[in-house]
Design an enzyme around this catalytic site. Structure first.
Site, PDB file in Angstrom:
ATOM      1  N   ASP A  68      18.836 -28.600  -8.009  1.00 20.15           N
ATOM      2  CA  ASP A  68      20.105 -28.492  -7.449  1.00 20.15           C
ATOM      3  C   ASP A  68      20.841 -29.298  -8.857  1.00 20.15           C
ATOM      4  OD1 ASP A  68      22.716 -28.801  -6.457  1.00 20.15           O
ATOM      5  OD2 ASP A  68      21.970 -29.254  -4.523  1.00 20.15           O
ATOM      6  N   GLY A  71      18.427 -36.942   0.683  1.00 22.40           N
ATOM      7  CA  GLY A  71      19.787 -36.237   0.984  1.00 22.40           C
ATOM      8  C   GLY A  71      19.644 -35.122   1.693  1.00 22.40           C
ATOM      9  N   GLY A 109      29.978 -32.511  -1.035  1.00 19.33           N
ATOM     10  CA  GLY A 109      29.202 -33.180  -2.020  1.00 19.33           C
ATOM     11  C   GLY A 109      29.678 -34.586  -2.690  1.00 19.33           C
ATOM     12  N   THR A 124      28.365 -36.203 -33.260  1.00 17.51           N
ATOM     13  CA  THR A 124      28.029 -36.963 -32.387  1.00 17.51           C
ATOM     14  C   THR A 124      28.182 -36.005 -30.998  1.00 17.51           C
ATOM     15  OG1 THR A 124      28.855 -38.623 -33.520  1.00 17.51           O
ATOM     16  CG2 THR A 124      29.049 -39.129 -31.188  1.00 17.51           C
ATOM     17  N   ASP A 183      21.253 -32.383   1.525  1.00 15.50           N
ATOM     18  CA  ASP A 183      21.549 -31.222   0.538  1.00 15.50           C
ATOM     19  C   ASP A 183      20.347 -30.801  -0.177  1.00 15.50           C
ATOM     20  OD1 ASP A 183      21.692 -33.576  -1.024  1.00 15.50           O
ATOM     21  OD2 ASP A 183      23.226 -32.948  -2.529  1.00 15.50           O
ATOM     22  N   TYR A 209       8.904 -37.954   1.916  1.00 17.59           N
ATOM     23  CA  TYR A 209       9.406 -39.377   2.312  1.00 17.59           C
ATOM     24  C   TYR A 209       8.965 -39.902   3.315  1.00 17.59           C
ATOM     25  CZ  TYR A 209      13.117 -39.423  -1.007  1.00 17.59           C
ATOM     26  OH  TYR A 209      14.136 -39.354  -2.352  1.00 17.59           O
ATOM     27  N   THR A 212      26.408 -33.145  -9.452  1.00 15.05           N
ATOM     28  CA  THR A 212      26.765 -34.495  -9.697  1.00 15.05           C
ATOM     29  C   THR A 212      25.593 -34.897 -10.112  1.00 15.05           C
ATOM     30  OG1 THR A 212      28.170 -34.393  -7.557  1.00 15.05           O
ATOM     31  CG2 THR A 212      27.864 -36.580  -8.774  1.00 15.05           C
TER      32      THR A 212
HETATM   33  N1  LIG Z   1      34.913 -25.708 -10.956  1.00 14.44           N
HETATM   34  C1  LIG Z   1      34.192 -27.167 -11.016  1.00 14.44           C
HETATM   35  N2  LIG Z   1      34.596 -28.007 -10.443  1.00 14.44           N
HETATM   36  C2  LIG Z   1      33.898 -29.072 -10.417  1.00 14.44           C
HETATM   37  N3  LIG Z   1      32.745 -29.265 -10.878  1.00 14.44           N
HETATM   38  C3  LIG Z   1      32.225 -28.264 -11.536  1.00 14.44           C
HETATM   39  C4  LIG Z   1      32.919 -27.077 -11.663  1.00 14.44           C
HETATM   40  N4  LIG Z   1      32.038 -26.061 -12.150  1.00 14.44           N
HETATM   41  C5  LIG Z   1      31.113 -26.601 -12.687  1.00 14.44           C
HETATM   42  N5  LIG Z   1      30.954 -28.116 -12.192  1.00 14.44           N
HETATM   43  C6  LIG Z   1      30.067 -28.899 -12.622  1.00 14.44           C
HETATM   44  O1  LIG Z   1      29.142 -29.088 -11.312  1.00 14.44           O
HETATM   45  C7  LIG Z   1      29.117 -30.406 -11.046  1.00 14.44           C
HETATM   46  C8  LIG Z   1      29.208 -30.766  -9.530  1.00 14.44           C
HETATM   47  O2  LIG Z   1      28.283 -29.715  -8.946  1.00 14.44           O
HETATM   48  P1  LIG Z   1      28.455 -29.438  -7.399  1.00 14.44           P
HETATM   49  O3  LIG Z   1      29.568 -28.477  -7.041  1.00 14.44           O
HETATM   50  O4  LIG Z   1      27.017 -28.838  -7.130  1.00 14.44           O
HETATM   51  O5  LIG Z   1      28.897 -30.790  -6.969  1.00 14.44           O
HETATM   52  P2  LIG Z   1      28.167 -31.701  -5.504  1.00 14.44           P
HETATM   53  O6  LIG Z   1      27.553 -30.694  -4.691  1.00 14.44           O
HETATM   54  O7  LIG Z   1      29.307 -32.648  -5.190  1.00 14.44           O
HETATM   55  O8  LIG Z   1      26.910 -32.393  -6.438  1.00 14.44           O
HETATM   56  P3  LIG Z   1      25.959 -33.223  -5.661  1.00 14.44           P
HETATM   57  O9  LIG Z   1      25.341 -32.169  -4.844  1.00 14.44           O
HETATM   58  O10 LIG Z   1      24.905 -33.644  -6.621  1.00 14.44           O
HETATM   59  O11 LIG Z   1      26.692 -34.422  -4.793  1.00 14.44           O
HETATM   60  C9  LIG Z   1      30.104 -31.260 -11.923  1.00 14.44           C
HETATM   61  O12 LIG Z   1      29.618 -32.491 -12.249  1.00 14.44           O
HETATM   62  C10 LIG Z   1      30.320 -30.188 -13.190  1.00 14.44           C
HETATM   63  O13 LIG Z   1      29.568 -30.549 -14.214  1.00 14.44           O
HETATM   64  C1  LIG Z   2      20.814 -37.189  -4.950  1.00 15.36           C
HETATM   65  C2  LIG Z   2      22.082 -36.577  -3.971  1.00 15.36           C
HETATM   66  C3  LIG Z   2      23.395 -37.391  -4.741  1.00 15.36           C
HETATM   67  C4  LIG Z   2      22.221 -35.165  -4.694  1.00 15.36           C
HETATM   68  O1  LIG Z   2      23.622 -34.787  -4.180  1.00 15.36           O
HETATM   69  C5  LIG Z   2      22.018 -36.723  -2.711  1.00 15.36           C
HETATM   70  O2  LIG Z   2      21.102 -35.803  -2.065  1.00 15.36           O
HETATM   71  C6  LIG Z   2      21.911 -38.133  -2.263  1.00 15.36           C
HETATM   72  O3  LIG Z   2      22.735 -38.909  -2.061  1.00 15.36           O
HETATM   73  N1  LIG Z   2      20.785 -38.301  -1.691  1.00 15.36           N
HETATM   74  C7  LIG Z   2      20.192 -39.671  -1.160  1.00 15.36           C
HETATM   75  C8  LIG Z   2      19.072 -40.433  -1.946  1.00 15.36           C
HETATM   76  C9  LIG Z   2      17.666 -39.535  -1.956  1.00 15.36           C
HETATM   77  O4  LIG Z   2      17.701 -38.149  -1.691  1.00 15.36           O
HETATM   78  O5  LIG Z   2      16.586 -40.078  -1.926  1.00 15.36           O
HETATM   79  K   LIG Z   3      25.154 -30.634  -3.529  1.00 15.24           K
END
Ligand SMILES: Nc1ncnc2c1ncn2[C@@H]1O[C@H](COP(=O)(O)OP(=O)(O)OP(=O)(O)O)[C@@H](O)[C@H]1O
Ligand SMILES: CC(C)(CO)[C@@H](O)C(=O)NCCC(=O)O
Ligand SMILES: [K+]
Length: 239
Positions: free
Chosen positions: A119, A96, A8, A174, A98, A89, A122
């Site tokens: 999901d 993505g 991710g 805030t 994921d 799409y 991030t």
């Molecule tokens: N232990 C942890 N480490 C990092 N992030 C965490 C943790 N616990 C909760 N989070 C939250 O989860 C988010 C990251 O989510 P996830 O692990 O699903 O990431 P990701 O797969 O990298 O994200 P994306 O799929 O959007 O790229 C962080 O932004 C934070 O808010």
């Molecule tokens: C939106 C995220 C960042 C979620 O992890 C990923 O799926 C991604 O980079 N997608 C590419 C853009 C799209 O899904 O249209």
């Molecule tokens: K993800």
């Protein structure tokens, strides 16, 4: 042993499958993802499936390692159609992987049902699937942390602390206004997409995953299902 690895934007997640038994989900910082770590962690791997929404450099490292170890490597990519699911799409490869994998999981878990797949990582992604397994499209929002940090980083007078507990209450300082605003934006978008879908479908399954999934679940009034392994349920369909 089959390894399922999801890279991710914040961190990576993986599970190992041995004799059809899937391990619990493990997490690792992306900057630790190198050949030494791969060799040590996946000593008994004979196959690895990769989902990567981050830099292609990660793919090159993992692919190179697999090649040297004679491990079968497969990078998963979004397709126009996969199993029963059709992508909304016009350029499916831009969606993505994921998102695609969590949709493939939801559509397997809830066949013939409309699904709202969320999901919360991030980014927060909210995707809709029809009962006929047609992806109807979705929304990409900044994730909870990104909503918070974008305000802090782009203003002078928003000085706040990140709260631990999510809340939708009106803020009286805030910090509360910024933190609760991020949750309200996220929950509000989900409820809006749910209401839009409701005009088309009577029964809708809401399916939640991601690093902020548990907190999101605590704030969502509608009935829903939460999984920490949704992406891997989707990946396992390719095995
Ligand atoms: N232990 C942890 N480490 C990092 N992030 C965490 C943790 N616990 C909760 N989070 C939250 O989860 C988010 C990251 O989510 P996830 O692990 O699903 O990431 P990701 O797969 O990298 O994200 P994306 O799929 O959007 O790229 C962080 O932004 C934070 O808010
Ligand atoms: C939106 C995220 C960042 C979620 O992890 C990923 O799926 C991604 O980079 N997608 C590419 C853009 C799209 O899904 O249209
Ligand atoms: K993800």
């Amino acid at each position: 042993m089959l390894v399922l690895l999801d890279v991710g934007n914040t961190r990576s997640k993986y599970v190992c499958i041995t004799n059809k038994n899937r391990s619990t989900v493990n997490y690792i910082e992306n900057n630790q993802l190198n050949e030494a770590w791969l060799s040590q962690t996946f000593e008994h791997a004979d196959r690895i499936f990769l989902a990567n929404v981050n830099n292609e450099q990660f793919t090159e490292v993992i692919k190179g390692w697999a090649k040297r170890k004679a491990i079968t490597f497969k990078q998963l990519q979004t397709q126009q159609q996969q199993f029963e699911l059709q992508c909304a799409y016009q350029a499916p490869s831009k969606l993505g992987i994921d998102r695609w994998l969590v949709m493939l999981a939801a559509s397997q878990l809830f066949p013939k049902k409309a699904c709202l797949v969320i999901d919360a990582g991030t980014a927060t992604t909210i995707d809709a699937i029809s009962p006929l397994s047609q992806h109807l499209g979705g929304w990409i929002l900044p994730g909870i942390d990104m909503l918070y940090h974008s305000l802090i980083n782009n203003t002078q007078k928003i000085i706040a602390d990140k709260s631990v507990q999510p809340s939708l209450a009106l803020g009286k300082n805030t910090s509360e206004c910024v933190n609760n605003g991020a949750w309200a934006a996220t929950v509000g978008a989900i409820e809006l997409q749910f209401q839009q879908l409701k005009t088309q479908f009577d029964e809708i399954e809401i399916v939640i995953t991601g690093g902020n999934g548990c907190k999101l679940s605590s704030q969502l009034a509608y009935p829903h299902h939460i999984f920490d392994d949704l992406v891997f349920i989707g990946m396992q369909r390719f095995s």
